[in-house]
Design an enzyme around this catalytic site. Structure first.
Site, PDB file in Angstrom:
ATOM      1  N   ASP A   1     -21.379   7.092   9.056  1.00 54.52           N
ATOM      2  CA  ASP A   1     -21.671   5.855   9.793  1.00 54.52           C
ATOM      3  C   ASP A   1     -22.401   4.881   8.889  1.00 54.52           C
ATOM      4  O   ASP A   1     -22.113   3.687   8.859  1.00 54.52           O
ATOM      5  CB  ASP A   1     -22.611   6.140  10.976  1.00 54.52           C
ATOM      6  CG  ASP A   1     -22.027   7.145  11.934  1.00 54.52           C
ATOM      7  OD1 ASP A   1     -20.797   7.294  11.922  1.00 54.52           O
ATOM      8  OD2 ASP A   1     -22.807   7.772  12.666  1.00 54.52           O
TER       9      ASP A   1
ATOM     10  N   HIS B   1     -25.630  12.309  19.553  1.00 52.66           N
ATOM     11  CA  HIS B   1     -25.208  11.370  18.517  1.00 52.66           C
ATOM     12  C   HIS B   1     -23.952  10.611  18.975  1.00 52.66           C
ATOM     13  O   HIS B   1     -23.903   9.380  18.933  1.00 52.66           O
ATOM     14  CB  HIS B   1     -24.940  12.154  17.221  1.00 52.66           C
ATOM     15  CG  HIS B   1     -24.439  11.333  16.081  1.00 52.66           C
ATOM     16  ND1 HIS B   1     -25.179  11.120  14.947  1.00 52.66           N
ATOM     17  CD2 HIS B   1     -23.274  10.664  15.890  1.00 52.66           C
ATOM     18  CE1 HIS B   1     -24.497  10.364  14.108  1.00 52.66           C
ATOM     19  NE2 HIS B   1     -23.326  10.074  14.651  1.00 52.66           N
ATOM     20  N   GLU B   2     -22.978  11.360  19.448  1.00 52.56           N
ATOM     21  CA  GLU B   2     -21.735  10.721  19.883  1.00 52.56           C
ATOM     22  C   GLU B   2     -21.965   9.844  21.110  1.00 52.56           C
ATOM     23  O   GLU B   2     -21.452   8.734  21.207  1.00 52.56           O
ATOM     24  CB  GLU B   2     -20.656  11.769  20.191  1.00 52.56           C
ATOM     25  CG  GLU B   2     -20.233  12.617  19.006  1.00 52.56           C
ATOM     26  CD  GLU B   2     -19.843  11.783  17.792  1.00 52.56           C
ATOM     27  OE1 GLU B   2     -19.400  10.635  17.961  1.00 52.56           O
ATOM     28  OE2 GLU B   2     -20.011  12.293  16.670  1.00 52.56           O
TER      29      GLU B   2
ATOM     30  N   PRO C   1       0.823  -1.208   0.000  1.00 53.10           N
ATOM     31  CA  PRO C   1       0.000   0.000   0.000  1.00 53.10           C
ATOM     32  C   PRO C   1       0.862   1.266   0.000  1.00 53.10           C
ATOM     33  O   PRO C   1       2.052   1.194   0.321  1.00 53.10           O
ATOM     34  CB  PRO C   1      -0.798  -0.099   1.302  1.00 53.10           C
ATOM     35  CG  PRO C   1      -0.454  -1.385   1.928  1.00 53.10           C
ATOM     36  CD  PRO C   1       0.681  -1.993   1.220  1.00 53.10           C
TER      37      PRO C   1
HETATM   38  P1  ADP Z   1       5.856   4.383  -0.707  1.00 54.13           P
HETATM   39  O1  ADP Z   1       5.705   2.980  -0.222  1.00 54.13           O
HETATM   40  O2  ADP Z   1       4.536   4.977  -1.069  1.00 54.13           O
HETATM   41  O3  ADP Z   1       6.911   4.529  -1.755  1.00 54.13           O
HETATM   42  P2  ADP Z   1       7.666   6.003   0.758  1.00 54.13           P
HETATM   43  O4  ADP Z   1       8.831   5.115   0.741  1.00 54.13           O
HETATM   44  O5  ADP Z   1       7.690   7.125  -0.212  1.00 54.13           O
HETATM   45  O6  ADP Z   1       6.330   5.186   0.562  1.00 54.13           O
HETATM   46  O7  ADP Z   1       7.462   6.546   2.231  1.00 54.13           O
HETATM   47  C1  ADP Z   1       7.186   7.894   2.513  1.00 54.13           C
HETATM   48  C2  ADP Z   1       7.816   8.306   3.815  1.00 54.13           C
HETATM   49  O8  ADP Z   1       7.221   7.626   4.909  1.00 54.13           O
HETATM   50  C3  ADP Z   1       9.279   7.968   3.902  1.00 54.13           C
HETATM   51  O9  ADP Z   1      10.061   8.986   3.370  1.00 54.13           O
HETATM   52  C4  ADP Z   1       9.502   7.794   5.399  1.00 54.13           C
HETATM   53  O10 ADP Z   1       9.727   9.039   6.015  1.00 54.13           O
HETATM   54  C5  ADP Z   1       8.179   7.271   5.878  1.00 54.13           C
HETATM   55  N1  ADP Z   1       8.205   5.823   6.007  1.00 54.13           N
HETATM   56  C6  ADP Z   1       7.444   4.965   5.307  1.00 54.13           C
HETATM   57  N2  ADP Z   1       7.681   3.694   5.681  1.00 54.13           N
HETATM   58  C7  ADP Z   1       8.644   3.744   6.613  1.00 54.13           C
HETATM   59  C8  ADP Z   1       9.337   2.741   7.368  1.00 54.13           C
HETATM   60  N3  ADP Z   1       9.064   1.437   7.219  1.00 54.13           N
HETATM   61  N4  ADP Z   1      10.262   3.155   8.252  1.00 54.13           N
HETATM   62  C9  ADP Z   1      10.535   4.460   8.404  1.00 54.13           C
HETATM   63  N5  ADP Z   1       9.925   5.432   7.723  1.00 54.13           N
HETATM   64  C10 ADP Z   1       8.983   5.103   6.837  1.00 54.13           C
HETATM   65 ZN    ZN Z   2     -21.786   8.978  14.033  1.00 58.08          ZN
END
Ligand code: ADP
Ligand code: ZN
Ligand code: MG
Length: 635
Positions: free
Chosen positions: A502, A425-426, A205
């Site tokens: 919701d 509601h909450e 993701p």
């Molecule tokens: P993607 O999987 O979308 O390529 P990125 O590598 O660009 O994600 O991650 C974006 C930022 O999120 C990184 O520059 C870092 O700062 C942070 N990040 C994401 N995953 C990690 C991880 N496993 N450990 C440390 N930092 C992370």
């Molecule tokens: Zn609600």
């Protein structure tokens, strides 16, 4: 040396531009400058000046008269158009002026030559320098190479990232370490006859650290690192994508051992289909990529890394052995992973020593590495805003909510009656949640609006990380989600748009129960949908007949109705508790799970234990989250 035709062509363009500029200079700019250095006056003015005796010399030129004056010790030049005036000689002699005409000559040969030659030499020299420095940056490409690859060469220090910067992706790191080892010592592998996978595909993701991992590999491997994003192949001009691919691989082969990283490969690697009028340009690019990957020798040490979050759209040819034959999943981090990522990012900010990583880890179930990086930064910003020099636990907790729900909008004015409805509601959600056995404890209720559009929310956080959900838990979840609308109906006899979020969520759960999880008697274990993208939450497709689909809808609707009915029943039984808690909430705006349970238990027969907030466990919304946006707009 034989230059490729394209290169010669671009050099031609370059020199045409140079010539064009020269013409402009010689024909427009120089005359313009010359014209302006001498003031033009009328012939009569010249005569006047001669008569008054200030003129020192007059020179007749082919198409003008130029004369100089000396007034108050100041010398000046003027010019005027030629006038057919025979008496001028007499007047000039009378006034003692030095006069004459220029010998007509071909305009200064030397000057003309210089004015054309010097700039040409200059341009050539500048062109050379430019092309040389470009070549250096781009790995040996000539000047003006339209359509050549922009692949940047990263070498060791350039990415500045190492495996230490990537937390919580141990499996992915393990797989990539092997590749780093190979690049360090290809001989070791060659001796035994082992070939390394040519291509490694990082899938997962968004925000889980795929790009970061690739940069870390580059940092660790100490070999050239070519990085290019899939979108850079997709160009305005047809055929450019393919030429870039060719160029990229040519460079890579020259620099082997090295790493080529293609980020977001799905932009070029999409499944080719047989539809007429498909995207020719993209297919050409992909074909070129496929043939390049076959073309080079795996033992030489070119490793291709690619990243994508839509692996299902990739062309199968790209995934077959010999191409991207190894797939490294980069999933959302689990509890330990999240704690480790917090730790990595907290290293870069000044913080108090007593940060409870487990607590914030639990509070961020479902968050990606990028989310966590963002949270830590928000926490640091908050600390600065409040004039402190260190990030505290409170900052991080608050920033978790900021990232999930947006900033507080304290200035928003909400009418008293609406505010009351929001509060009930909450409280409805909270009471329904607390009255059921399978639900996560309520950690917080707030009616402070947030910038995400939420007018309030109820935060439920589980005590430990969960990977599975039972049918009971899903049903409980649905009842809790209906609690908001149920409260509106029970206490105000209204139905508001605030419940839309919701409703969407509970319908999704109901539909998953029926169509995806095989949890109903009507359909048994049959799956009625085929999953779309598993990482981007893309829509799934119904794969059953119209008739079954209609029947499934009915089951879904009845699940939703049952949940709603149950929520109303719970609230009817707990009216007094609801009034008491809502009053308290209206007064305080935000109450903790502890406070909530204390009031609730005064009215409820079966005493429910409060979540032990003293033990400092805060927990986050489980997969279908409980945070809701009470949108004011109705669609
Ligand atoms: P993607 O999987 O979308 O390529 P990125 O590598 O660009 O994600 O991650 C974006 C930022 O999120 C990184 O520059 C870092 O700062 C942070 N990040 C994401 N995953 C990690 C991880 N496993 N450990 C440390 N930092 C992370
Ligand atoms: Zn609600
Ligand atoms: Mg990325």
């Amino acid at each position: 040396m034989n230059k490729p035709p394209k290169k010669r062509y671009s050099i031609f363009i370059y020199y045409s531009i140079v010539l064009g500029i020269l013409f402009l200079l010689n024909l427009v700019l120089y005359p313009y400058l010359l014209k302006n250095s001498v003031e033009e006056v009328s012939y009569s003015t010249m005569l006047e000046k001669v008569e008054s005796g200030v003129v020192t010399s007059v020179q007749r030129q082919s198409n003008q008269w130029v004369f100089s004056t000396k007034e108050n010790g100041e010398e000046k030049m003027y010019k005027t158009g030629p006038w057919d005036d025979p008496s001028i000689t007499e007047i000039l002699i009378k006034n003692n002026v030095d006069f004459g005409a220029k010998i007509p000559e071909a305009p200064g040969v030397v000057a003309t030559v210089l004015s054309w030659v010097i700039p040409i030499i200059l341009f050539v020299v500048v062109g050379r320098i430019l092309s040389r420095s470009m070549a250096k940056n781009m790995g040996g490409i000539g000047p003006m190479s339209f359509g050549k690859s922009n692949a940047k060469v990263y070498i060791e220090a350039n990415t500045g990232k190492s495996f230490k910067d990537v937390a919580g992706q141990e499996e992915a790191k393990e797989a990539l370490k092997e590749i780093v080892g190979f690049l360090h010592n290809p001989g070791k592998y060659a001796r035994i006859g082992a070939k390394l996978p040519k291509g490694v595909l990082l899938v997962g993701p968004p925000g889980t650290g795929k790009t970061l991992l690739a940069q870390a590999v580059a940092g660790e491997a100490h070999v050239p690192f070519f990085s290019i994003s899939g979108s850079e192949f997709v160009e305005m001009f047809v055929g450019m994508g393919a030429s870039r691919v060719r160029d990229l691989f040519r460079q890579a082969n020259e620099k082997a051992p090295c790493i080529v990283f293609i980020d977001e490969i799905d932009t070029i690697g999409k499944r080719r289909d047989s539809q007429i009028g498909g995207n020719d340009e993209r297919e050409q690019t992909l074909n070129q990529l496929l043939s390049e990957m076959d073309g080079f020798d795996g033992k030489k040490g070119v490793v291709i890394l690619a990243a994508t979050n839509r692996p299902e759209t990739l062309d199968p040819a790209l995934l077959r052995p010999g191409r991207f034959d190894r797939r490294v999943p980069v999933e959302l981090p689990d509890l330990n992973g999240r704690m480790a990522i917090f730790e990595v990012h907290l290293r870069h900010v000044r913080h108090e020593d007593n940060i409870n990583l487990e607590q914030v880890g639990l509070a961020t179930a479902g968050a990606s590495g990028a989310d966590i990086a963002n949270m830590v930064n928000e926490a640091a910003l908050r600390a600065v805003r409040e004039g402190r020099t260190e990030v505290s636990q409170r900052d991080i907790e608050e920033s978790v909510e900021v990232v999930i729900a947006g900033y507080e909008r304290k200035s928003m004015v909400i009418q008293p009656r609406e505010r009351e409805i929001i509060a009930y509601h909450e409280v409805g959600h909270a009471i329904v949640a607390a009255s059921q056995t399978h639900s996560a404890p309520v950690a917080k209720i707030t009616i402070i609006p947030r910038t995400s559009g939420a007018l309030g929310y109820t935060l439920q956080i589980d005590k430990e990380e969960k990977f599975l959900m039972s049918k009971e838990e899903l049903m409980t979840e649905m009842v809790t989600l209906s609690g908001g609308r149920a409260a509106e109906q029970v206490f105000f006899n209204v139905e508001t748009t605030g419940a839309s979020n919701d409703i969407e969520k509970m319908t999704n759960i109901a539909s998953s129960i029926v169509m995806k999880f095989g949890m109903t008697e009507d359909f048994g274990m049959a799956s009625l949908v085929s999953e779309g993208n598993s990482y981007l939450g893309g829509g799934s497709q119904v794969v059953v007949s119209e008739l079954s689909h209609r029947k499934a809808d009915e089951v879904i609707f009845s699940l939703v109705k049952d949940a709603h009915k149950k929520a109303i029943q719970i609230l009817e039984e707990n009216k007094e508790a609801a009034h008491a808690i809502a009053q308290y909430l209206l007064e305080k705006e935000t109450i903790t799970g502890q406070e909530f349970m204390e009031i609730f238990n005064q009215y409820s027969e079966d005493q429910i234990n409060a979540p032990d907030n003293k033990n400092d466990k805060v927990y986050a919304p489980q997969a279908p989250t409980q945070i809701e946006a009470h949108d004011k707009t109705v669609n």
